[in-house]
Design a protein around this motif. Structure first.
Motif, mmCIF file in Angstrom:
data_model
loop_
_atom_site.group_PDB
_atom_site.id
_atom_site.type_symbol
_atom_site.label_atom_id
_atom_site.label_comp_id
_atom_site.label_asym_id
_atom_site.label_seq_id
_atom_site.Cartn_x
_atom_site.Cartn_y
_atom_site.Cartn_z
ATOM 1 N N LEU A 1 0.816 -1.223 0.000
ATOM 2 C CA LEU A 1 0.000 0.000 0.000
ATOM 3 C C LEU A 1 0.852 1.276 0.000
ATOM 4 O O LEU A 1 0.343 2.365 0.243
ATOM 5 N N LEU A 2 2.173 1.119 -0.270
ATOM 6 C CA LEU A 2 3.074 2.273 -0.170
ATOM 7 C C LEU A 2 2.554 3.491 -0.930
ATOM 8 O O LEU A 2 2.511 4.597 -0.405
ATOM 9 N N THR A 3 2.145 3.249 -2.178
ATOM 10 C CA THR A 3 1.686 4.376 -2.982
ATOM 11 C C THR A 3 0.467 5.044 -2.352
ATOM 12 O O THR A 3 0.416 6.270 -2.213
ATOM 13 N N ASP A 4 -0.504 4.207 -1.933
ATOM 14 C CA ASP A 4 -1.698 4.776 -1.296
ATOM 15 C C ASP A 4 -1.335 5.561 -0.048
ATOM 16 O O ASP A 4 -1.851 6.649 0.201
ATOM 17 N N ILE A 5 -0.414 4.980 0.739
ATOM 18 C CA ILE A 5 -0.028 5.646 1.987
ATOM 19 C C ILE A 5 0.643 6.984 1.704
ATOM 20 O O ILE A 5 0.322 8.005 2.309
ATOM 21 N N THR A 6 1.577 6.995 0.741
ATOM 22 C CA THR A 6 2.276 8.258 0.471
ATOM 23 C C THR A 6 1.327 9.303 -0.099
ATOM 24 O O THR A 6 1.392 10.470 0.269
ATOM 25 N N VAL A 7 0.429 8.878 -0.976
ATOM 26 C CA VAL A 7 -0.516 9.843 -1.549
ATOM 27 C C VAL A 7 -1.373 10.450 -0.436
ATOM 28 O O VAL A 7 -1.615 11.660 -0.391
ATOM 29 N N ALA A 8 -1.786 9.587 0.510
ATOM 30 C CA ALA A 8 -2.648 10.064 1.592
ATOM 31 C C ALA A 8 -1.875 10.973 2.547
ATOM 32 O O ALA A 8 -2.307 12.088 2.853
ATOM 33 N N ILE A 9 -0.687 10.519 3.011
ATOM 34 C CA ILE A 9 -0.026 11.316 4.048
ATOM 35 C C ILE A 9 0.618 12.578 3.472
ATOM 36 O O ILE A 9 0.916 13.516 4.195
ATOM 37 N N ASP A 10 0.804 12.608 2.158
ATOM 38 C CA ASP A 10 1.298 13.822 1.520
ATOM 39 C C ASP A 10 0.336 14.982 1.768
ATOM 40 O O ASP A 10 0.706 16.151 1.716
ATOM 41 N N LYS A 11 -0.933 14.641 2.053
ATOM 42 C CA LYS A 11 -1.957 15.681 2.205
ATOM 43 C C LYS A 11 -2.095 16.162 3.651
ATOM 44 O O LYS A 11 -2.977 16.981 3.945
ATOM 45 N N ILE A 12 -1.252 15.654 4.545
ATOM 46 C CA ILE A 12 -1.480 15.920 5.970
ATOM 47 C C ILE A 12 -1.502 17.420 6.282
ATOM 48 O O ILE A 12 -2.320 17.889 7.070
ATOM 49 N N ASP A 13 -0.622 18.188 5.618
ATOM 50 C CA ASP A 13 -0.594 19.639 5.853
ATOM 51 C C ASP A 13 -1.892 20.299 5.411
ATOM 52 O O ASP A 13 -2.328 21.282 5.997
ATOM 53 N N LYS A 14 -2.478 19.741 4.345
ATOM 54 C CA LYS A 14 -3.663 20.380 3.761
ATOM 55 C C LYS A 14 -4.942 19.992 4.494
ATOM 56 O O LYS A 14 -5.782 20.844 4.779
ATOM 57 N N ILE A 15 -5.105 18.675 4.780
ATOM 58 C CA ILE A 15 -6.414 18.226 5.286
ATOM 59 C C ILE A 15 -6.385 17.755 6.731
ATOM 60 O O ILE A 15 -7.427 17.484 7.326
ATOM 61 N N GLY A 16 -5.170 17.629 7.309
ATOM 62 C CA GLY A 16 -5.080 17.246 8.718
ATOM 63 C C GLY A 16 -5.024 15.736 8.912
ATOM 64 O O GLY A 16 -5.367 14.954 8.020
ATOM 65 N N LEU A 17 -4.578 15.337 10.121
ATOM 66 C CA LEU A 17 -4.339 13.927 10.419
ATOM 67 C C LEU A 17 -5.610 13.086 10.342
ATOM 68 O O LEU A 17 -5.603 11.971 9.806
ATOM 69 N N GLU A 18 -6.716 13.625 10.876
ATOM 70 C CA GLU A 18 -7.951 12.839 10.922
ATOM 71 C C GLU A 18 -8.423 12.438 9.522
ATOM 72 O O GLU A 18 -8.759 11.286 9.269
ATOM 73 N N ALA A 19 -8.413 13.424 8.623
ATOM 74 C CA ALA A 19 -8.866 13.161 7.257
ATOM 75 C C ALA A 19 -7.931 12.188 6.548
ATOM 76 O O ALA A 19 -8.367 11.344 5.749
ATOM 77 N N VAL A 20 -6.626 12.300 6.860
ATOM 78 C CA VAL A 20 -5.671 11.364 6.261
ATOM 79 C C VAL A 20 -5.973 9.951 6.748
ATOM 80 O O VAL A 20 -6.004 8.997 5.955
ATOM 81 N N ASN A 21 -6.221 9.809 8.050
ATOM 82 C CA ASN A 21 -6.554 8.491 8.590
ATOM 83 C C ASN A 21 -7.806 7.926 7.915
ATOM 84 O O ASN A 21 -7.877 6.738 7.593
ATOM 85 N N GLU A 22 -8.776 8.793 7.719
ATOM 86 C CA GLU A 22 -10.019 8.386 7.061
ATOM 87 C C GLU A 22 -9.716 7.835 5.667
ATOM 88 O O GLU A 22 -10.204 6.778 5.270
#
Lengths: 454, 454
Positions: B198-219
């Motif tokens: 899931l590396l690609t999915d994980i990086t795409v998601a956590i790349d957004k942490i600054d923009k959408i925050g931790l909760e949304a990334v976890n979602e």
């Protein structure tokens, strides 16, 4: 499947870039000292801006860009059934790549007329694209270097442009002949021989006189509907000889009854006189057969040939009285010149005219002796770079022979060695790759040596 | 019908050009002193080179160029009936406009591999085109400024690239933060939480942490199939804090059981250490959420943010281990950075950081007093230009007020007057437009005054 590029296009490696930049920098520097300001326009223009400006043939040579997304939506499919690709194009493509810099400039002037101070003097150095059949010296993507003045009828502009041409080629070391004509002289000729409506045909035909000779031109004129009597009247004009002054005098007599033709002769005489007073390295010539095939010229016509290389014109230009009219802004006169960078590149190559230092490489390569030493070398590089010296470090602590091999292959003039000993003493061993000499120097001394010799 | 240009494209007038050239010249100068050589590739590449390199979305955003001539010949007309525009495109278009500089560079390296000396250090400053929806700060034609090294695995390259970033923004006067990460750390994280696939999915998601925050990334991670247990193991890593050294230490402990992750941490530590030893104006930061959405990075990942302006990243880059593999040349490692000229332009505008003399106009305007005087003025201009002073003459002998008005409107700093009297005495009246002061000077004195004050 070795990768390739579209036919008629080119990659430019470091050496070609250095040579091309030398040409562009020379032209740009002259444009600037003559008070021209840079502009840039988009690579893509609307097809409504481009179509119909370059003749039927030009329309075909435009590169058209497919509309984004589902470009088939709303398209008349019957056009496909009918193989009507020309009409279909107008439905699936609304943008094209710029074909020259003149039409986009005209569009720019009209679009920004309220922000521009007239006369507006602009230069523009950008690529253009033409779907011409590629052949030696003809490419589908190439650069044009244009300078134009709009909003002034004064012949001083022509005189300045001729000075600029002279200065560019003087700096490049290319001996040139500048040929002059005036569209009004051509109009006068057409009038004199009783066929003003054939002006375009006549100019297109006599423009080829250098290439195909007088007989073939006469043949073509005949086929275009010119009478033998008219051809007999035209030929002495094309055969004029003597000095420029003698030919101007003869032309003045010939044109005595055509005010337009006479005006053309007077304009030529004025431009020649002022240009001579200012002085010129180039040879100046008058060529009443010169038309440059461009129908938008209305006054002065300029063409530049290299004297020591057989090649087409390397620069040219002229005056056009109503370039912006087609975009809804009539009455604005313009005059400009264009340098053909690709042909100039061929000329400089043929005559080997590049300055010695055009092949720019890194000036200094640091040998890599391992982690600690390389950090020391990189600190030294920081000082070299601050002093404007370009440098690099071999990225691995490879065998000395391999590292020196890189400097050799790239023609890097100096190699610097900072081993643990030099690091401790705060010095650098600098080797001149051409002479093989090697000296232990302080960093400031090394900077001095490198800067003195490049 | 006022003419216009395609949406998302721009005209650049003289002032914008001066500012943009200031940025390009600064970047180019740094590239050069660091030993990078320029190359240029064609604006059009074969679609076979471009397609499939930027993901499905990227394929859609490529501008495709219609084949020349009768492009309908031989086309499967059923595709039109079926509204299958995607497949039709491949039959009527074989070329596209360059989407970035990286893929053309990879193609260049493979095509010219026998002429290149490895490691090959190139820079490239050219426009790219994307059929993105235009919006504020996003254009369909914009410049990229890239520097890459291929053929070397050494981390010294990363260290040099960070020095270059620091130097460019130091020269431009922009305070920046350089964020670092390493793709191997991301891979280690994926491994640790038991989901390497899931590396690609994980990086795409956590790349957004600054923009959408931790909760949304976890979602998002949950929706991509990550278990709650894995998410619980991931979150402490994303929440790491303390100094860079503290975070590196914590990461080293966390990654103890994943060799890949540990290698990533060691690479980061080495780059940080060497960079610190060399000294940096920029603030350095570690950001394990940094992925830059680009799947081709395999090692170091770099992103640069302006500290005093709210705007996306203004530079970035990283290491990619197999960029040329797709063109048939595997095993060539590369690392590079790219400067976003348009965003840097916005930053400099927002902070008003242009040097005073960036708005370059002609330095001197000559007043036109008529034919004889203007020829004298033009002779003087020849001398000014030889000394490197840019100048122009008002092309007509218009009223003085009108002529001075032009100098005023354009912000030309000096106006020179050479009437018949000055002509006879061989002098020039030079007026400083800012102070209104006016002096009679020899030509050499005038040159000195103008050069001293610009």
């Amino acid at each position: 499947m070795k990768p390739s590029i579209p036919k008629g296009t080119r990659d430019f490696g470091p050496q070609e870039m250095a040579r091309r930049n030398y040409i562009f920098d020379t032209i740009r520097s002259v444009f600037k000292t003559y008070g021209f300001s840079p502009i840039e326009t988009p690579s893509m223009e609307l097809l409504s801006t481009l179509m119909g400006k370059y003749g039927e043939e030009g329309d075909k040579l435009l590169f058209k860009v497919l509309n984004s997304g589902d470009y088939l939506r709303g398209v008349d499919k019957q056009l496909v059934e009918d193989d009507n690709y020309v009409k279909l194009t107008s439905q699936i493509s609304e943008k094209g790549l710029r074909y020259d810099l003149t039409v986009p400039f005209a569009r720019f002037v009209v679009q920004h007329r309220n922000e521009l101070q007239m006369p507006f003097k602009r230069y523009q150095i950008q690529p253009v694209w033409r779907a011409d059949r590629p052949q030696k010296g003809r490419y589908r993507e190439f650069y044009q270097c244009d300078a134009d003045v709009v909003g002034s009828d004064s012949l001083l502009n022509e005189v300045e442009l001729l000075q600029m041409i002279d200065e560019v080629f003087r700096r490049l070391g290319v001996r040139i002949t500048i040929k002059l004509n005036n569209r009004k002289v051509l109009a006068g000729i057409a009038e004199l021989i009783g066929a003003p409506e054939l002006l375009t045909d006549i100019t297109v035909a006599i423009d080829k006189i250098d290439k195909i000779g007088l007989e073939a031109v006469n043949e073509e004129l005949r086929s275009r509907g010119l009478s033998q009597e008219a051809i007999d009247r035209l030929n002495p004009i094309l055969a004029l000889n003597g000095t420029i002054d003698e030919r101007l005098k003869a032309l003045r007599a010939i044109m005595a009854d055509t005010p337009t033709g006479l005006k053309g002769v007077e304009e030529l005489a004025e431009v020649v006189d002022a240009t001579r007073q200012l002085g010129l390295d180039a040879e100046l010539d008058l060529d009443v057969s010169l038309a440059r095939g461009l129908n938008y010229y209305t006054g002065t016509i300029i063409e530049v040939k290299a004297r020591d290389v057989e090649i087409g014109s390397i620069s040219g230009g002229g005056r056009y009285d109503n370039l912006t009219g087609v975009f809804g802004l009539p009455g604005l006169s313009g005059v400009g010149i264009s340098f053909g960078a690709d042909r100039i590149y061929d000329v400089l190559n043929a005559l080997d005219l590049y300055p010695k230092d055009t092949q720019v490489t890194t000036q200094v390569m640091m040998v890599n002796f391992g982690r600690e030493e390389s950090l020391g070398a990189m600190k030294t590089m920081k000082e070299l770079r601050k002093a404007g010296v370009s440098c690099e470090i071999y990225p691995e602590a490879a065998k000395m022979k391999k590292q020196m091999g890189r400097a050799d292959a790239l023609g890097i003039p100096y190699v610097a060695m900072i081993g643990s000993e030099e690091l401790a003493k705060g010095v650098v061993k600098l080797k001149n790759m051409a002479t093989g000499e090697q000296h232990e120097l302080t960093i400031n001394q090394a900077i001095e040596v490198v800067k003195e010799n490049s």
